[in-house]
Design a protein around this motif. Structure first.
Motif, short mmCIF file in Angstrom:
data_model
loop_
_atom_site.label_atom_id
_atom_site.label_comp_id
_atom_site.label_asym_id
_atom_site.label_seq_id
_atom_site.Cartn_x
_atom_site.Cartn_y
_atom_site.Cartn_z
N PRO A 153 5.06 -28.30 41.29
CA PRO A 153 4.81 -29.72 41.53
C PRO A 153 5.62 -30.29 42.70
CG PRO A 153 4.94 -29.32 39.18
CD PRO A 153 5.34 -28.04 39.87
N VAL A 154 6.85 -29.84 42.88
CA VAL A 154 7.65 -30.31 44.01
C VAL A 154 6.98 -29.91 45.33
CG1 VAL A 154 9.84 -30.07 45.23
CG2 VAL A 154 9.83 -30.43 42.76
N SER A 197 6.59 -34.80 31.02
CA SER A 197 6.04 -34.87 32.38
C SER A 197 7.16 -34.86 33.42
CB SER A 197 5.15 -36.11 32.54
OG SER A 197 5.84 -37.30 32.26
N ARG A 198 8.31 -35.42 33.10
CA ARG A 198 9.45 -35.41 34.02
C ARG A 198 9.91 -33.98 34.25
NH1 ARG A 198 13.09 -38.69 31.39
NH2 ARG A 198 12.08 -40.52 32.24
N THR A 199 10.00 -33.19 33.18
CA THR A 199 10.39 -31.78 33.30
C THR A 199 9.37 -31.00 34.12
OG1 THR A 199 11.56 -31.87 31.19
CG2 THR A 199 10.91 -29.68 31.98
N TRP A 200 8.10 -31.22 33.84
CA TRP A 200 7.04 -30.55 34.60
C TRP A 200 7.12 -30.89 36.08
CZ3 TRP A 200 3.07 -33.08 37.24
CH2 TRP A 200 2.10 -32.25 37.79
N ALA A 201 7.30 -32.18 36.40
CA ALA A 201 7.30 -32.65 37.78
C ALA A 201 8.49 -32.11 38.57
CB ALA A 201 7.29 -34.17 37.83
N ALA A 202 9.55 -31.71 37.89
CA ALA A 202 10.73 -31.17 38.56
C ALA A 202 10.57 -29.68 38.89
CB ALA A 202 11.97 -31.36 37.69
N GLY A 203 9.52 -29.07 38.40
CA GLY A 203 9.28 -27.65 38.66
C GLY A 203 8.93 -27.37 40.11
N ALA A 204 9.10 -26.13 40.51
CA ALA A 204 8.89 -25.74 41.91
C ALA A 204 7.48 -26.03 42.40
CB ALA A 204 9.23 -24.26 42.09
N TYR A 249 -3.32 -35.34 34.56
CA TYR A 249 -4.41 -34.80 35.36
C TYR A 249 -4.34 -33.27 35.36
CZ TYR A 249 -7.70 -35.31 39.35
OH TYR A 249 -8.77 -35.31 40.18
N TRP A 250 -3.15 -32.74 35.56
CA TRP A 250 -2.96 -31.29 35.62
C TRP A 250 -3.33 -30.62 34.29
CZ3 TRP A 250 0.79 -28.34 32.94
CH2 TRP A 250 0.88 -27.01 33.35
N LYS A 251 -2.94 -31.27 33.18
CA LYS A 251 -3.24 -30.70 31.85
C LYS A 251 -4.73 -30.62 31.65
CE LYS A 251 -1.32 -33.01 28.69
NZ LYS A 251 -0.76 -33.51 27.48
#
Length: 76
Positions: A16-17, A7-14, A74-76
């Motif tokens: 989600p940012v 989830s940390r990797t996902w949240a760092a994506g463009a 939630y996104w998944k």
């Protein structure tokens, strides 16, 4: 922790940012009194429906990793 690695990797994506910047200016502690809380601006029912209650009663009281994990769930 390892639990939050994906989830940390996902949240760092463009994407989600961009969402966090739009919703809260990336402020994980935000509570403006509008019924939405934290960086992702969860409402109370959505936070709990996606497992947030495990971490804190309200999103803005949870850590960055915890809020990102619930958003990812939630996104998944």
């Amino acid at each position: 922790t390892e639990r939050f690695a994906e989830s940390r990797t996902w949240a760092a994506g463009a994407g989600p940012v961009r969402v966090r910047m739009c919703e809260s200016r990336d402020n994980y502690a935000i509570n403006t009194g509008n019924g939405y809380y934290g960086a992702w601006q969860f409402d109370y029912p959505s936070w709990h429906a996606n497992g947030g209650g495990e971490f804190a009663a309200y999103p803005h009281k949870a850590s960055k990793d915890q809020q990102d994990f619930v958003a990812w769930t939630y996104w998944k």
